[in-house]
Scaffold this active site. Structure first.
Site, PDB file in Angstrom:
ATOM      1  CG  ASP A 159      50.655  51.644  69.428  1.00 49.04           C
ATOM      2  OD1 ASP A 159      50.623  50.412  69.333  1.00 49.04           O
ATOM      3  OD2 ASP A 159      49.858  52.393  68.824  1.00 49.04           O
ATOM      4  CG  HIS A 187      47.475  51.513  65.964  1.00 49.22           C
ATOM      5  ND1 HIS A 187      48.145  51.090  67.085  1.00 49.22           N
ATOM      6  CD2 HIS A 187      46.522  50.587  65.744  1.00 49.22           C
ATOM      7  CE1 HIS A 187      47.617  49.966  67.524  1.00 49.22           C
ATOM      8  NE2 HIS A 187      46.637  49.628  66.723  1.00 49.22           N
TER       9      HIS A 187
HETATM   10  P1  NAX Z   1      35.108  43.153  68.582  1.00 47.83           P
HETATM   11  O1  NAX Z   1      34.982  42.411  67.303  1.00 47.83           O
HETATM   12  O2  NAX Z   1      35.045  42.432  69.881  1.00 47.83           O
HETATM   13  O3  NAX Z   1      33.965  44.276  68.641  1.00 47.83           O
HETATM   14  C1  NAX Z   1      33.696  45.125  67.590  1.00 47.83           C
HETATM   15  C2  NAX Z   1      32.237  45.520  67.713  1.00 47.83           C
HETATM   16  O4  NAX Z   1      31.973  46.523  66.744  1.00 47.83           O
HETATM   17  C3  NAX Z   1      31.259  44.380  67.441  1.00 47.83           C
HETATM   18  O5  NAX Z   1      30.340  44.291  68.512  1.00 47.83           O
HETATM   19  C4  NAX Z   1      30.568  44.811  66.141  1.00 47.83           C
HETATM   20  O6  NAX Z   1      29.207  44.387  66.082  1.00 47.83           O
HETATM   21  C5  NAX Z   1      30.695  46.312  66.225  1.00 47.83           C
HETATM   22  N1  NAX Z   1      30.570  47.018  64.947  1.00 47.83           N
HETATM   23  C6  NAX Z   1      31.007  46.640  63.730  1.00 47.83           C
HETATM   24  N2  NAX Z   1      30.649  47.535  62.805  1.00 47.83           N
HETATM   25  C7  NAX Z   1      30.005  48.529  63.440  1.00 47.83           C
HETATM   26  C8  NAX Z   1      29.377  49.724  63.014  1.00 47.83           C
HETATM   27  N3  NAX Z   1      29.346  50.052  61.719  1.00 47.83           N
HETATM   28  N4  NAX Z   1      28.804  50.514  63.946  1.00 47.83           N
HETATM   29  C9  NAX Z   1      28.800  50.162  65.249  1.00 47.83           C
HETATM   30  N5  NAX Z   1      29.359  49.021  65.700  1.00 47.83           N
HETATM   31  C10 NAX Z   1      29.951  48.210  64.820  1.00 47.83           C
HETATM   32  O7  NAX Z   1      36.445  44.015  68.445  1.00 47.83           O
HETATM   33  P2  NAX Z   1      37.319  44.705  69.597  1.00 47.83           P
HETATM   34  O8  NAX Z   1      38.267  43.723  70.134  1.00 47.83           O
HETATM   35  O9  NAX Z   1      36.408  45.388  70.533  1.00 47.83           O
HETATM   36  O10 NAX Z   1      38.180  45.725  68.743  1.00 47.83           O
HETATM   37  C11 NAX Z   1      37.577  46.836  68.096  1.00 47.83           C
HETATM   38  C12 NAX Z   1      38.565  47.531  67.170  1.00 47.83           C
HETATM   39  O11 NAX Z   1      39.664  48.051  67.890  1.00 47.83           O
HETATM   40  C13 NAX Z   1      39.168  46.626  66.104  1.00 47.83           C
HETATM   41  O12 NAX Z   1      39.139  47.316  64.854  1.00 47.83           O
HETATM   42  C14 NAX Z   1      40.598  46.470  66.558  1.00 47.83           C
HETATM   43  O13 NAX Z   1      41.463  46.206  65.479  1.00 47.83           O
HETATM   44  C15 NAX Z   1      40.847  47.804  67.174  1.00 47.83           C
HETATM   45  N6  NAX Z   1      42.000  47.922  68.077  1.00 47.83           N
HETATM   46  C16 NAX Z   1      42.731  49.080  68.043  1.00 47.83           C
HETATM   47  C17 NAX Z   1      43.781  49.311  68.888  1.00 47.83           C
HETATM   48  C18 NAX Z   1      44.554  50.599  68.840  1.00 47.83           C
HETATM   49  O14 NAX Z   1      45.541  50.705  69.570  1.00 47.83           O
HETATM   50  N7  NAX Z   1      44.204  51.612  68.049  1.00 47.83           N
HETATM   51  C19 NAX Z   1      44.222  48.280  69.850  1.00 47.83           C
HETATM   52  C20 NAX Z   1      43.178  47.267  70.165  1.00 47.83           C
HETATM   53  C21 NAX Z   1      42.328  46.832  68.993  1.00 47.83           C
HETATM   54  O15 NAX Z   1      43.015  45.853  68.255  1.00 47.83           O
END
Ligand code: NAX
Length: 328
Positions: A159, A187
């Protein structure tokens, strides 16, 4: 030669993980002279893809990369971790209420916090990226009573960087000349990007912009809703920019801020600026000696006050909700 730093990345097989791991292994997280060991934590369904990513990491022959371990067990994934990037989270799916989302993520971040408590290195630093990031960080922190609370942080650097870029476009000044921007609060769409203490080429940013309507109607919503705009344009959520922000956050935490600047991070509130103690809220922060400090003593005008309060209220509601669910 320096001893390697162990970095754990959860959600390693996801899109942010893919954008993040190569940069960590190449030295961009900790420095070009710091060897790293990677620990990739995934859920069972993600293990095979994580192995594929590990093969590619091998194929880069990064001189600093001293090993990759892959696991679906948090007790193994956080073993000896010095830095933990908690990226994997449960996304909100159609029809899911906020309470359901918080509960599903509690099922992830509570055991991860406990595993960090029991197995991570004494100097562990945690950055939560997975949403809802602030409250997930609070859940993990509450499950790790032996780790100092301030080691748990949530990412608002994306952000912050988005706000830098928007202000740069508006003023024509390069981002390198914009300092002391602040993201306050959660956030989420309620976050408040604040330019009133920011500087553009040494001048007060609010005075340079001199357009409160642009701030209220264009700048703030553009920054706060940028994630949705990326999804709309790209057909997928921010990944490389999120990974970049995670790199920035940890790099700043470890290496410090410049004397004439600060950044934004979700850190445990000490009650500053009327943010209730213990909430993990975004603040203006400096970093030195491996510690974030909340910048003190800034004047908060009426425009800012209402917006900070609204975002902090949302954080309080999230805290109440996870308390009600027994997650903290
Ligand atoms: P993806 O869905 O591409 O990848 C998430 C991965 O996490 C998957 O491979 C899944 O198998 C794995 N996973 C789920 N549960 C798990 C657990 N208990 N232990 C280990 N791995 C696990 O998501 P992606 O685009 O990489 O985004 C990840 C997260 O970042 C999401 O929650 C998203 O909302 C968040 N974000 C946060 C941002 C921020 O500024 N704070 C911005 C970007 C993003 O939106």
């Amino acid at each position: 030669t320096r001893t390697p730093v162990t970095v754990t990345v959860t959600g390693a097989a996801g899109q942010i993980g893919y954008a993040l791991l190569f940069r960590i292994a190449s030295g961009q997280l900790l420095g070009a002279d710091v060897p790293v060991k990677l620990r990739l934590l995934e859920i069972p369904q993600g293990l095979k893809a994580a192995e594929g990513t590990a093969m590619e990491l091998d194929d880069c022959a990064f001189p600093l990369l001293q090993g990759i371990d892959i696991s679906d067990d948090p007790n193994v994934g956080f073993d000896g971790a010095n830095v933990a990037l908690l990226v994997g989270a449960r996304p909100r799916t159609k029809g899911m209420e906020r309470g359901d989302l918080l509960e599903a993520n509690g099922g992830i971040f509570k055991p991860q916090g406990k595993a960090i408590n029991d197995h991570a290195a004494d100097d562990i630093k945690v950055l939560v990226v997975g949403n809802p990031a602030n409250t997930n960080a609070l859940i993990a922190q509450a499950a790790a009573p032996d780790v100092p609370a301030e080691r748990f942080t949530a990412m608002t650097r994306l952000d912050h960087n988005r706000a830098l870029s928007q202000l740069s476009k508006k003023t024509g000044a390069p981002v390198s000349e914009i300092k002391k921007l602040t993201i306050w609060g959660n956030h989420s769409a309620t976050q408040y990007p604040d330019v009133f203490h920011a500087e553009v080429a040494g001048k007060n940013a609010a005075e340079v912009v001199n357009d409160e309507q642009w701030l209220a109607d264009t700048f703030i919503p553009t920054v706060a809703k940028r994630g949705a705009a990326i999804i709309e344009a790209r057909g997928a959520s921010s990944a490389a920019s999120a990974a970049n922000a995670a790199i920035d956050h940890v790099h700043t935490w470890v290496n410090g801020t410049d004397a004439d600047n600060w950044t934004s991070a979700g850190v445990v509130s000490d009650g500053s600026y009327g943010v209730p103690e213990g909430l993990i809220s975004s603040f203006p922060v400096t970093a030195a000696n491996g510690k974030f400090e909340i910048v003190q003593g800034l004047d908060v005008n009426e425009f800012s006050r209402t917006r900070i309060d609204a975002s902090v209220k949302e954080l309080e509601e999230e805290r109440e909700a996870v308390r009600g669910l027994g997650l903290i």
